[in-house]
Design a protein around this motif. Structure first.
Motif, short mmCIF file in Angstrom:
data_model
loop_
_atom_site.label_atom_id
_atom_site.label_comp_id
_atom_site.label_asym_id
_atom_site.label_seq_id
_atom_site.Cartn_x
_atom_site.Cartn_y
_atom_site.Cartn_z
N ASN A 201 -24.92 31.25 -58.06
CA ASN A 201 -26.36 31.96 -57.36
C ASN A 201 -27.31 31.18 -56.40
N GLU A 202 -27.33 30.75 -55.61
CA GLU A 202 -28.28 29.96 -54.55
C GLU A 202 -28.12 29.23 -55.29
N GLY A 203 -27.80 27.65 -54.27
CA GLY A 203 -28.38 26.18 -54.45
C GLY A 203 -26.72 25.83 -55.21
N VAL A 204 -25.62 26.97 -55.93
CA VAL A 204 -24.95 25.80 -56.45
C VAL A 204 -23.99 25.25 -56.23
N GLY A 205 -23.83 24.84 -55.00
CA GLY A 205 -22.85 23.78 -54.27
C GLY A 205 -21.32 24.90 -53.47
N LYS A 206 -22.21 26.29 -53.58
CA LYS A 206 -20.84 26.75 -53.02
C LYS A 206 -20.31 25.82 -51.20
N SER A 207 -21.16 26.09 -50.18
CA SER A 207 -20.93 24.91 -49.18
C SER A 207 -20.52 23.94 -49.09
N THR A 208 -20.76 23.22 -49.76
CA THR A 208 -20.99 22.15 -50.27
C THR A 208 -18.99 21.87 -50.80
N LEU A 209 -18.97 22.45 -51.81
CA LEU A 209 -17.19 22.54 -51.97
C LEU A 209 -16.83 23.06 -50.70
N PHE A 210 -17.14 24.24 -50.32
CA PHE A 210 -16.03 24.79 -48.72
C PHE A 210 -15.96 23.84 -48.31
N ARG A 211 -16.48 23.12 -47.85
CA ARG A 211 -16.34 21.89 -46.84
C ARG A 211 -15.37 21.18 -47.86
N ALA A 212 -15.95 20.68 -48.54
CA ALA A 212 -14.41 19.91 -49.90
C ALA A 212 -13.09 20.33 -49.21
N LEU A 213 -13.17 21.81 -49.22
CA LEU A 213 -12.18 22.62 -49.13
C LEU A 213 -11.02 22.81 -47.23
N GLY A 214 -12.42 22.59 -46.84
CA GLY A 214 -11.69 22.65 -44.91
C GLY A 214 -11.03 21.33 -44.80
N GLY A 215 -12.05 20.21 -45.46
CA GLY A 215 -11.49 18.60 -44.86
C GLY A 215 -11.61 18.27 -43.88
N GLY A 216 -11.63 19.24 -43.07
CA GLY A 216 -11.43 18.97 -41.72
C GLY A 216 -10.07 19.71 -40.91
N GLN A 217 -8.79 19.64 -41.95
CA GLN A 217 -7.88 18.98 -41.55
C GLN A 217 -7.23 20.42 -41.67
N GLU A 218 -7.39 21.58 -41.53
CA GLU A 218 -7.08 23.20 -41.81
C GLU A 218 -8.06 23.70 -40.88
N GLU A 219 -7.60 25.55 -41.10
CA GLU A 219 -7.81 26.00 -40.29
C GLU A 219 -9.13 26.56 -40.78
#
Ligand SMILES: Nc1nc2c(ncn2[C@@H]2O[C@H](COP(=O)(O)OP(=O)(O)OP(=O)(O)O)[C@@H](O)[C@H]2O)c(=O)[nH]1
Ligand SMILES: [Mg+2]
Length: 347
Positions: free
Chosen positions: A8-26
């Protein structure tokens, strides 16, 4: 393997996504619903094998996560549904946090209700597809295998049971595979809890709902995970320990995805490359060979198999042979997690 991250909207998907990326991966795109992030599954065994073989390249399994947002007016508008149908596993993020900026909705947080609602929308969308197809076939007086399986599917969906729980044979599955029914996609649940609730065993009903359906459930705090992902590896380890987090989000999601798909991994190696492959548990050597190359399946003679741990213990192919850990297996051999496979084939 492609894993969708939905909720749903606002459940934290984008936040989780940024955590997954962590800057190092593609990873790319943090604008609404556009995130794509490819993670290589870390596997220390591959590097140890490569060292023995002096292989130039190590190719681990890679998993691509894609962010899928709900529509503005409906949870599952057609384009969202199309994106969902394109993934191998659907991760559903549920809201288990509230704070001053994100107050709980009226009636309180209810992740079980959120999950049921999403599941029910997936079921309804499949029902409509199947029903429409049956109507067409009835008009055309078609009564073949597809007609029969679709009827069984509709009976299941009418009882609000997702097709994931619909016992179809491999043959029946083949007949309806083209529909890419959404409720057939394996699920992985993520409960995004508040920072202070990480150790609490809140929402036991969600645990029961997941368990009774055989769906893996992960609890995490996306916000903390995002903060952790920005630290150096050394600081990450300290922080995780302090917070009492056993495994960071990306590791939990990778494990969860393997569990949801019931995947195992096998390896191939030569002096060029050491490579990991995934197959469903229960896959026989013949089909595993086809995953590497269709010629290997067509001309399959036999598989030479060594469990990776045995090989690493021996340290060389010569020793593995004298110790008798190398086995010859036929087409029907069921591949085991961690098998090193060498396929002999003839065209
Ligand atoms: N307190 C707290 N807030 C969080 C947590 N995770 C996300 N948030 C906040 O919740 C809000 C929504 O998070 P997003 O990651 O943007 O959620 P989303 O699912 O991508 O939202 P949409 O793209 O609008 O559907 C943001 O303000 C986040 O900072 C958490 O674990 N704890
Ligand atoms: Mg978002």
């Amino acid at each position: 393997m492609k894993v969708g991250v939905f909720g749903n909207e606002g459940v934290g998907k984008s936040t989780l996504f940024r955590a997954l990326g962590g800057g190092q991966e593609e990873s790319s795109g943090s604008s609404r619903g556009q995130g794509v992030c490819t993670i290589k599954v870390p596997d220390d065994r591959l590097h140890r094998l490569a060292a023995i073989f002096r292989a130039k390249k190590v190719i681990p399994i890679s998993i691509t996560f894609v962010e899928i947002d709900p529509g503005d007016t409906a949870l599952l508008p057609p384009d969202t549904l199309t994106r969902i149908k394109g993934v191998d596993i659907l991760t559903v993020v549920l809201r288990g946090f509230s704070d001053d900026f994100h107050p709980a909705p009226q009636g309180g947080l209810d992740p079980v209700k959120e999950f049921r609602q999403i599941e029910s929308e997936l079921v309804v969308s499949d029902y409509l597809v199947a029903q429409k197809r049956i109507e067409r076939m009835t008009k055309e007086a078609r009564r073949d295998a597809e007609w029969t399986v679709l009827h069984k599917a509709v009976d299941t969906l009418e009882k609000e049971i997702p097709l994931r729980q619909f016992p179809v044979s491999a043959e029946e599955n083949r007949v309806i595979a083209g529909f890419r029914f959404a409720s057939q996609i394996p699920l992985l649940l993520v409960l995004n809890v508040a920072e202070g609730d990480l150790s609490a065993e809140g929402y036991p009903e969600l645990g029961e709902a997941a368990f009774s359906r055989g769906i893996p459930l992960i609890r995490l705090s996306a916000r903390i995970e995002e903060e952790i992902s920005l630290l150096s590896p050394e600081d990450q380890a300290v922080f995780l320990e302090e917070m009492g987090i056993r495994r960071p989000a990306r590791e939990q999601l990778l494990r969860g995805a393997f569990e949801a798909m019931d995947f195992i991994c096998f390896m191939t190696m030569n002096d060029e490359e050491v490579r990991a492959w995934t197959v469903r548990r229960g896959t026989v050597a013949l089909h595993a060979a086809g995953k590497i190359h269709s010629d290997m399946e067509k001309g399959f003679i036999r598989a030479e198999v060594i469990p990776c741990e045995d090989f690493l213990r021996c340290g060389s192919m010569a020793k593995a042979k004298t110790e008798g850990v190398l086995r010859l297996e036929g087409k029907e051999y069921v591949v085991q997690d961690g098998d090193i496979m060498q396929i002999r084939f003839n065209l």
